[in-house]
Design a protein around this motif. Structure first.
Motif, mmCIF file in Angstrom:
data_model
loop_
_atom_site.group_PDB
_atom_site.id
_atom_site.type_symbol
_atom_site.label_atom_id
_atom_site.label_comp_id
_atom_site.label_asym_id
_atom_site.label_seq_id
_atom_site.Cartn_x
_atom_site.Cartn_y
_atom_site.Cartn_z
ATOM 1 N N VAL A 107 0.846 -1.203 0.000
ATOM 2 C CA VAL A 107 0.000 0.000 0.000
ATOM 3 C C VAL A 107 0.878 1.249 0.000
ATOM 4 N N GLN A 108 2.027 1.189 0.690
ATOM 5 C CA GLN A 108 2.958 2.315 0.671
ATOM 6 C C GLN A 108 3.406 2.605 -0.760
ATOM 7 N N ALA A 109 3.676 1.559 -1.520
ATOM 8 C CA ALA A 109 4.117 1.730 -2.913
ATOM 9 C C ALA A 109 3.022 2.387 -3.746
ATOM 10 N N HIS A 110 1.779 1.958 -3.566
ATOM 11 C CA HIS A 110 0.659 2.556 -4.309
ATOM 12 C C HIS A 110 0.466 4.023 -3.922
ATOM 13 N N LEU A 111 0.584 4.314 -2.639
ATOM 14 C CA LEU A 111 0.429 5.688 -2.177
ATOM 15 C C LEU A 111 1.547 6.567 -2.733
ATOM 16 N N LEU A 112 2.774 6.061 -2.727
ATOM 17 C CA LEU A 112 3.896 6.821 -3.272
ATOM 18 C C LEU A 112 3.663 7.130 -4.752
ATOM 19 N N ARG A 113 3.212 6.145 -5.497
ATOM 20 C CA ARG A 113 2.940 6.353 -6.920
ATOM 21 C C ARG A 113 1.869 7.435 -7.112
ATOM 22 N N PHE A 114 0.825 7.388 -6.297
ATOM 23 C CA PHE A 114 -0.221 8.407 -6.374
ATOM 24 C C PHE A 114 0.345 9.794 -6.068
ATOM 25 N N LEU A 115 1.162 9.891 -5.026
ATOM 26 C CA LEU A 115 1.728 11.185 -4.645
ATOM 27 C C LEU A 115 2.662 11.735 -5.718
ATOM 28 N N GLN A 116 3.401 10.859 -6.387
ATOM 29 C CA GLN A 116 4.332 11.299 -7.422
ATOM 30 C C GLN A 116 3.610 11.707 -8.700
ATOM 31 N N GLU A 117 2.628 10.915 -9.106
ATOM 32 C CA GLU A 117 1.957 11.144 -10.390
ATOM 33 C C GLU A 117 0.695 11.986 -10.285
ATOM 34 N N GLY A 118 0.060 11.989 -9.130
ATOM 35 C CA GLY A 118 -1.192 12.712 -8.977
ATOM 36 C C GLY A 118 -2.346 12.050 -9.713
ATOM 37 N N THR A 119 -2.186 10.778 -10.009
ATOM 38 C CA THR A 119 -3.240 10.043 -10.706
ATOM 39 C C THR A 119 -3.495 8.713 -9.996
ATOM 40 N N LEU A 120 -4.672 8.172 -10.262
ATOM 41 C CA LEU A 120 -4.997 6.845 -9.782
ATOM 42 C C LEU A 120 -5.903 6.163 -10.793
ATOM 43 N N GLU A 121 -6.019 4.882 -10.647
ATOM 44 C CA GLU A 121 -6.881 4.099 -11.518
ATOM 45 C C GLU A 121 -7.898 3.396 -10.630
ATOM 46 N N ARG A 122 -9.164 3.600 -10.905
ATOM 47 C CA ARG A 122 -10.209 2.969 -10.106
ATOM 48 C C ARG A 122 -10.115 1.458 -10.214
ATOM 49 N N LEU A 123 -10.494 0.778 -9.156
ATOM 50 C CA LEU A 123 -10.508 -0.677 -9.155
ATOM 51 C C LEU A 123 -11.396 -1.166 -10.291
ATOM 52 N N HIS A 136 13.288 -1.044 7.835
ATOM 53 C CA HIS A 136 12.696 -1.406 6.539
ATOM 54 C C HIS A 136 11.196 -1.719 6.620
ATOM 55 N N ARG A 137 10.514 -1.024 7.520
ATOM 56 C CA ARG A 137 9.064 -1.188 7.629
ATOM 57 C C ARG A 137 8.307 0.000 7.036
ATOM 58 N N PHE A 138 9.047 1.069 6.701
ATOM 59 C CA PHE A 138 8.434 2.237 6.070
ATOM 60 C C PHE A 138 9.386 2.758 5.007
ATOM 61 N N ARG A 139 8.823 3.084 3.865
ATOM 62 C CA ARG A 139 9.637 3.538 2.724
ATOM 63 C C ARG A 139 10.179 4.943 2.979
ATOM 64 N N GLU A 140 11.480 5.075 2.787
ATOM 65 C CA GLU A 140 12.116 6.375 2.979
ATOM 66 C C GLU A 140 11.620 7.380 1.948
ATOM 67 N N ASP A 141 11.426 6.956 0.696
ATOM 68 C CA ASP A 141 10.954 7.886 -0.337
ATOM 69 C C ASP A 141 9.535 8.373 -0.043
ATOM 70 N N LEU A 142 8.703 7.520 0.519
ATOM 71 C CA LEU A 142 7.352 7.936 0.908
ATOM 72 C C LEU A 142 7.418 8.920 2.074
ATOM 73 N N TYR A 143 8.310 8.650 3.011
ATOM 74 C CA TYR A 143 8.491 9.553 4.147
ATOM 75 C C TYR A 143 8.803 10.974 3.662
ATOM 76 N N TYR A 144 9.733 11.090 2.709
ATOM 77 C CA TYR A 144 10.107 12.421 2.239
ATOM 78 C C TYR A 144 9.001 13.070 1.412
ATOM 79 N N ARG A 145 8.179 12.289 0.760
ATOM 80 C CA ARG A 145 7.019 12.819 0.037
ATOM 81 C C ARG A 145 5.991 13.400 1.002
ATOM 82 N N LEU A 146 5.808 12.724 2.121
ATOM 83 C CA LEU A 146 4.784 13.141 3.092
ATOM 84 C C LEU A 146 5.289 14.208 4.063
#
Length: 163
Positions: free
Chosen positions: A19-35, A62-72
């Motif tokens: 879920v962290q990976a999906h959230l990071l992708r959303f934060l970077q791209e500003g887009t999402l794809e509905r289920l 290694h329980r939280f992504r460093e790149d997501l941390y810096y995004r948030l």
């Protein structure tokens, strides 16, 4: 639904890694794809997140992504734990007592002196959520219009003498 508004993500430190990976992708791209969808949807939203987890330690383990941390971590706000808030504890307790007293049909209910002392000195490991639960319990369990420490379930528990 959050487009053009604010999305609050509580307990962000407990997110599973996928879920962290999906959230990071959303934060970077500003887009999402509905289920089940096939089109990317552009979303503009402000993100506010909160956690009780020490994210620096979670990153090292290694329980939280460093790149997501810096995004948030754009504008960090540190809120001290309830036990470090001094007289705020009593003000919060009175606020919640009045709020829930009215809600439960017990307007005018109050804390005994011992209850206020216990509230001030109890360490509140569950922070405000624990305080709210203790006050709700006290309102329900009180046999009179006075709440005692035993009504809240905090009588005789470990004290924090640093207050």
């Amino acid at each position: 639904m959050a487009h053009g508004g604010t999305l609050f993500l509580d307990e962000i430190g407990d997110l599973p890694s996928d879920v962290q990976a999906h959230l990071l992708r959303f934060l970077q791209e500003g887009t999402l794809e509905r289920l089940g969808g096939t089109k990317k949807i552009s979303i503009r939203t402000r993100i506010i997140s909160a956690t009780h987890v020490d994210l620096d330690a979670a990153i090292k383990n290694h329980r939280f992504r460093e790149d997501l941390y810096y995004r948030l971590n754009v504008l960090p706000l540190g809120v001290p734990p309830l036990r470090d808030r001094g007289s705020d504890i009593e003000l919060l307790a009175e606020y919640f007592l009045n709020r829930f007293g009215k809600k439960y049909g017990k307007a005018g209910i109050h804390f005994s002196r011992n209850a206020l002392s216990e509230i001030r000195h109890y360490p509140w490991p569950g922070n405000v959520r624990e305080l709210i639960s203790a006050i709700r319990r006290g309102i329900v369990m009180a046999k009179t219009q006075t709440i005692h420490p035993s009504d809240m379930g905090i009588e005789g528990r470990e004290k924090n003498h640093a207050v």
